[in-house]
Design a protein around this motif. Structure first.
Motif, mmCIF file in Angstrom:
data_model
loop_
_atom_site.group_PDB
_atom_site.id
_atom_site.type_symbol
_atom_site.label_atom_id
_atom_site.label_comp_id
_atom_site.label_asym_id
_atom_site.label_seq_id
_atom_site.Cartn_x
_atom_site.Cartn_y
_atom_site.Cartn_z
ATOM 1 N N ILE A 19 0.854 -1.174 0.000
ATOM 2 C CA ILE A 19 0.000 0.000 0.000
ATOM 3 C C ILE A 19 0.897 1.233 0.000
ATOM 4 O O ILE A 19 1.641 1.475 0.949
ATOM 5 N N ILE A 20 0.846 2.010 -1.071
ATOM 6 C CA ILE A 20 1.765 3.129 -1.296
ATOM 7 C C ILE A 20 0.988 4.438 -1.174
ATOM 8 O O ILE A 20 -0.009 4.646 -1.873
ATOM 9 N N ILE A 21 1.470 5.321 -0.294
ATOM 10 C CA ILE A 21 0.787 6.580 -0.008
ATOM 11 C C ILE A 21 1.740 7.731 -0.312
ATOM 12 O O ILE A 21 2.733 7.911 0.395
ATOM 13 N N PRO A 22 1.486 8.526 -1.346
ATOM 14 C CA PRO A 22 2.324 9.709 -1.617
ATOM 15 C C PRO A 22 1.843 10.888 -0.774
ATOM 16 O O PRO A 22 0.634 11.165 -0.700
ATOM 17 N N LEU A 23 2.778 11.600 -0.165
ATOM 18 C CA LEU A 23 2.342 12.714 0.681
ATOM 19 C C LEU A 23 3.477 13.704 0.916
ATOM 20 O O LEU A 23 4.651 13.438 0.627
ATOM 21 N N ARG A 24 3.063 14.842 1.477
ATOM 22 C CA ARG A 24 3.977 15.866 1.960
ATOM 23 C C ARG A 24 3.183 16.777 2.902
ATOM 24 O O ARG A 24 2.110 17.263 2.543
ATOM 25 N N ASN A 25 3.702 16.943 4.099
ATOM 26 C CA ASN A 25 3.045 17.760 5.127
ATOM 27 C C ASN A 25 1.634 17.255 5.434
ATOM 28 O O ASN A 25 0.690 18.041 5.586
ATOM 29 N N ARG A 26 1.484 15.951 5.527
ATOM 30 C CA ARG A 26 0.179 15.356 5.827
ATOM 31 C C ARG A 26 0.266 14.401 7.024
ATOM 32 O O ARG A 26 -0.427 13.374 7.050
ATOM 33 N N ASP A 27 1.087 14.686 8.002
ATOM 34 C CA ASP A 27 1.263 13.775 9.131
ATOM 35 C C ASP A 27 -0.032 13.598 9.925
ATOM 36 O O ASP A 27 -0.357 12.489 10.369
ATOM 37 N N ALA A 28 -0.780 14.683 10.116
ATOM 38 C CA ALA A 28 -2.029 14.589 10.875
ATOM 39 C C ALA A 28 -3.039 13.708 10.143
ATOM 40 O O ALA A 28 -3.723 12.878 10.763
ATOM 41 N N GLN A 29 -3.128 13.857 8.822
ATOM 42 C CA GLN A 29 -4.047 13.019 8.055
ATOM 43 C C GLN A 29 -3.587 11.567 8.030
ATOM 44 O O GLN A 29 -4.411 10.647 8.054
ATOM 45 N N LEU A 30 -2.285 11.360 7.975
ATOM 46 C CA LEU A 30 -1.765 9.989 7.968
ATOM 47 C C LEU A 30 -2.146 9.260 9.252
ATOM 48 O O LEU A 30 -2.484 8.069 9.222
ATOM 49 N N LYS A 31 -2.136 9.954 10.374
ATOM 50 C CA LYS A 31 -2.505 9.336 11.645
ATOM 51 C C LYS A 31 -3.975 8.916 11.650
ATOM 52 O O LYS A 31 -4.321 7.791 12.028
ATOM 53 N N VAL A 32 -4.851 9.812 11.188
ATOM 54 C CA VAL A 32 -6.277 9.482 11.116
ATOM 55 C C VAL A 32 -6.521 8.361 10.111
ATOM 56 O O VAL A 32 -7.330 7.444 10.344
ATOM 57 N N PHE A 33 -5.823 8.407 9.001
ATOM 58 C CA PHE A 33 -5.989 7.406 7.946
ATOM 59 C C PHE A 33 -5.612 6.006 8.443
ATOM 60 O O PHE A 33 -6.375 5.043 8.266
ATOM 61 N N LEU A 34 -4.446 5.879 9.063
ATOM 62 C CA LEU A 34 -3.991 4.564 9.517
ATOM 63 C C LEU A 34 -4.843 4.031 10.664
ATOM 64 O O LEU A 34 -5.061 2.813 10.767
ATOM 65 N N ALA A 35 -5.320 4.919 11.527
ATOM 66 C CA ALA A 35 -6.192 4.478 12.617
ATOM 67 C C ALA A 35 -7.472 3.852 12.082
ATOM 68 O O ALA A 35 -8.027 2.918 12.682
#
Length: 430
Positions: free
Chosen positions: A147-163
Motif C-alpha cells: 500500500i503506497i501513499i504519496p504525501l507531503r506535510n500530511r502527518d495529521a491526516q496519515l494518523k487518522v488514515f492509519l487508525a
C-alpha cells in the motif's frame, strides 16, 4: 672384498639378496607409521568437534537463549534497511477463506475523523509488525499487497488514515505493508513520481502481488470493498467519494492517442469542430485509490514522471492501461465508497495547466516516460510501528518543462501537431 674378487667367488651375493628383501619391508613399515599418524590426527580433530559430555537442558540455558534471541531481535529492528525478515509462524496454515468472515459492512456511522495518539493506535493494532506490515496468524493470505501513499506535510491526516484503515485491512485477511513516500520541500509536488518511487522501493522489499496507489485523505466506508489483487485488469476502488456526491467522475480528453490512428474516433477528433466532439467517448476517473498488479504496472511502464503540480496523472495512467488492452474494473460497485478528510490545498501543489496536453499524448511517450526513466534520491528511510516512511528527492521540473506548462495555460491543444518531447534533444523527459 679383495680376496673374494681375486678368487672370483661371489661372497657378497647373500648380502645383496638381504638388501633386496629388507628395502620393501622398511618402506612398508614407514608407510604404516604415516597412516597410523594420519588416523590419529583425524581422530583427534573429530574428538574436538564433539561435545565433551551430554546433559539435559536447564533453566539457565533457556534464560541464555531468551537473552540472545532478544539481542538478535533488537539488532534486526534497529537496522532499518536490514534484509533479515522474521520467520512466519503460520507457514503451514491452510489458506484463508475465499471471503473474509469478520467484515462489518457499512462503516459510515463510525467517527472517522477522531484524532488518536500514535500510542493509542498501536495498542489497538497489536498484530501489526514494525514497518506497518501484517499477515494473518490463523491462515495464509491469498495476496501480498504493498500500500503506497504519496504525501507531503500530511502527518495529521496519515494518523487518522492509519487508525481507520489498519483494522479494515486486517479483517480483509490480506498480507500487506504500508509505504508512505514523502517528498521533500522546495519543488512542485509530483504524485505520480512518488508512486513510481513507492513501487520501486516495494520491489526491493518483497515480492508483492499488487500495489495499491492510495491517497492519504480517502477513508473506506465499507470494508466489503476488498483490497484483493486481480491480475486480469487493474481495479479502481475510489469510484464513489462523498465530496463528489458519490457520483462517477468522467473527463473529456481532447485527443485519444491510446486508440489506433485509423479508428473512427481518432479521425473524428481530428476533423470535427470542438463543439461536436462532446458526444465522443470520455475517459473515466482513475485516481484516489487504484490497484494494479506487478505485471500490469510493468506493461504500462508505470506512471508518467512529467506531472508537476495537481491533476492529470491518474488520467494519464488510465490512458496507458487502455493502450495496453486492459479495462478498468470495479467489481464491488457502491460498496467501494470513500469519505474524504477535509484539508487545505497545498501551495506547492498548484494546478498543472499542461495536464490536458500531457494526457492527450500519454500513449505516444509511454515507452520512454515512466518507470523506466525514473530518477530519485532517497533522503531518509525509517520503519515506524504502523508504517514505513521513505523520504525522497524527486527533483524539479526542467526549464523546458516549465515553459511547456506556461505555454498551455492559455493555448488550445492541436491534436494534429507534434509534441515537443518527440525530439530526443529536448529536456522534457528529465
Amino acid at each position: 672384498m679383495d680376496w673374494c674378487h681375486h678368487q672370483r667367488i661371489s661372497c657378497c651375493k647373500p648380502k645383496v639378496r638381504f638388501t633386496a628383501i629388507a628395502t620393501p619391508y622398511r618402506k612398508l613399515r614407514s608407510t604404516t607409521k604415516y597412516i597410523f599418524l594420519l588416523l590419529l590426527c583425524f581422530g583427534f580433530c573429530l574428538r574436538m568437534q564433539m561435545p565433551r559430555r551430554l546433559r539435559y537442558a536447564t533453566s539457565s540455558d533457556f534464560t541464555k537463549l531468551e537473552y540472545f534471541e532478544t539481542r538478535i531481535a533488537h539488532k534486526i529492528t534497529s537496522n532499518s534497511r536490514s534484509n533479515v525478515k522474521p520467520l512466519s509462524n503460520h507457514a503451514a496454515n491452510s489458506p484463508c477463506s475465499n471471503y473474509p468472515k469478520k467484515l462489518f459492512g457499512n462503516l459510515t456511522n463510525t467517527n472517522m475523523n477522531t484524532a488518536k495518539s500514535w500510542s493509542a493506535i498501536e495498542s489497538e493494532n497489536p498484530s501489526i509488525n514494525i514497518g506497518g506490515q501484517y499477515s494473518p496468524r490463523h491462515c495464509t493470505a491469498h495476496f501480498k499487497v504493498a500500500i503506497i501513499i504519496p504525501l507531503r506535510n500530511r502527518d495529521a491526516q496519515l494518523k487518522v488514515f492509519l487508525a481507520h484503515m489498519h483494522p479494515i485491512w486486517q479483517r480483509q485477511e490480506i498480507a500487506y505493508k504500508v509505504f508512505a513516500v514523502t517528498q521533500i520541500e522546495g519543488s512542485l509536488f509530483n504524485r505520480a513520481k512518488l508512486l513510481n518511487v513507492g513501487v520501486a522501493e516495494a520491489i526491493k522489499d518483497d515480492n508483492y502481488d499488487c500495489y495499491v496507489l492510495h491517497d492519504v485523505d480517502l477513508m473506506l466506508e465499507n470494508d466489503k470493498c476488498l483490497y484483493w489483487c486481480h491480475d486480469r485488469n487493474p481495479r479502481h476502488l475510489a469510484v464513489h467519494v462523498d465530496r463528489f456526491s458519490y457520483k462517477r467522475l468522467d473527463y473529456k480528453a481532447l485527443c485519444y492517442q491510446y486508440q489506433e490512428p485509423s479508428t473512427v474516433y481518432q479521425k473524428l477528433r481530428q476533423i470535427l469542430p470542438k463543439p461536436l466532439r462532446q458526444g465522443l467517448p470520455m475517459s473515466r476517473y482513475f485516481g484516489g485509490v487504484s490497484m494494479i498488479s506487478t505485471r500490469q504496472f510493468q506493461a504500462v511502464n508505470g506512471m508518467s514522471n512529467l506531472y508537476w503540480g495537481w491533476g492529470g496523472e491518474d488520467d494519464d495512467l488510465s490512458f496507458r492501461v487502455k493502450a495496453k488492452g486492459y479495462s478498468i474494473e470495479n467489481p464491488y460497485g457502491r460498496k467501494c465508497s470513500f469519505r474524504m478528510i477535509p484539508h487545505d490545498h497545498e501551495k506547492q501543489n498548484a494546478e498543472n495547466p499542461a495536464r490536458q496536453a500531457l494526457g492527450s499524448y500519454s500513449a505516444a511517450r509511454m515507452h520512454m516516460d515512466g518507470f523506466s526513466s525514473l530518477r530519485y534520491k532517497v533522503m531518509g528511510f525509517s520503519e515506524h510501528p504502523l508504517y514505513t516512511n521513505i523520504t525522497v528527492d524527486v527533483g524539479a521540473p526542467s526549464r523546458e518543462m516549465l515553459e511547456f506548462m506556461l505555454k498551455y495555460e492559455s493555448e488550445e491543444i492541436d491534436c494534429s501537431r507534434k509534441m515537443p518531447w518527440e525530439n530526443d534533444s529536448t529536456g522534457y523527459l528529465t
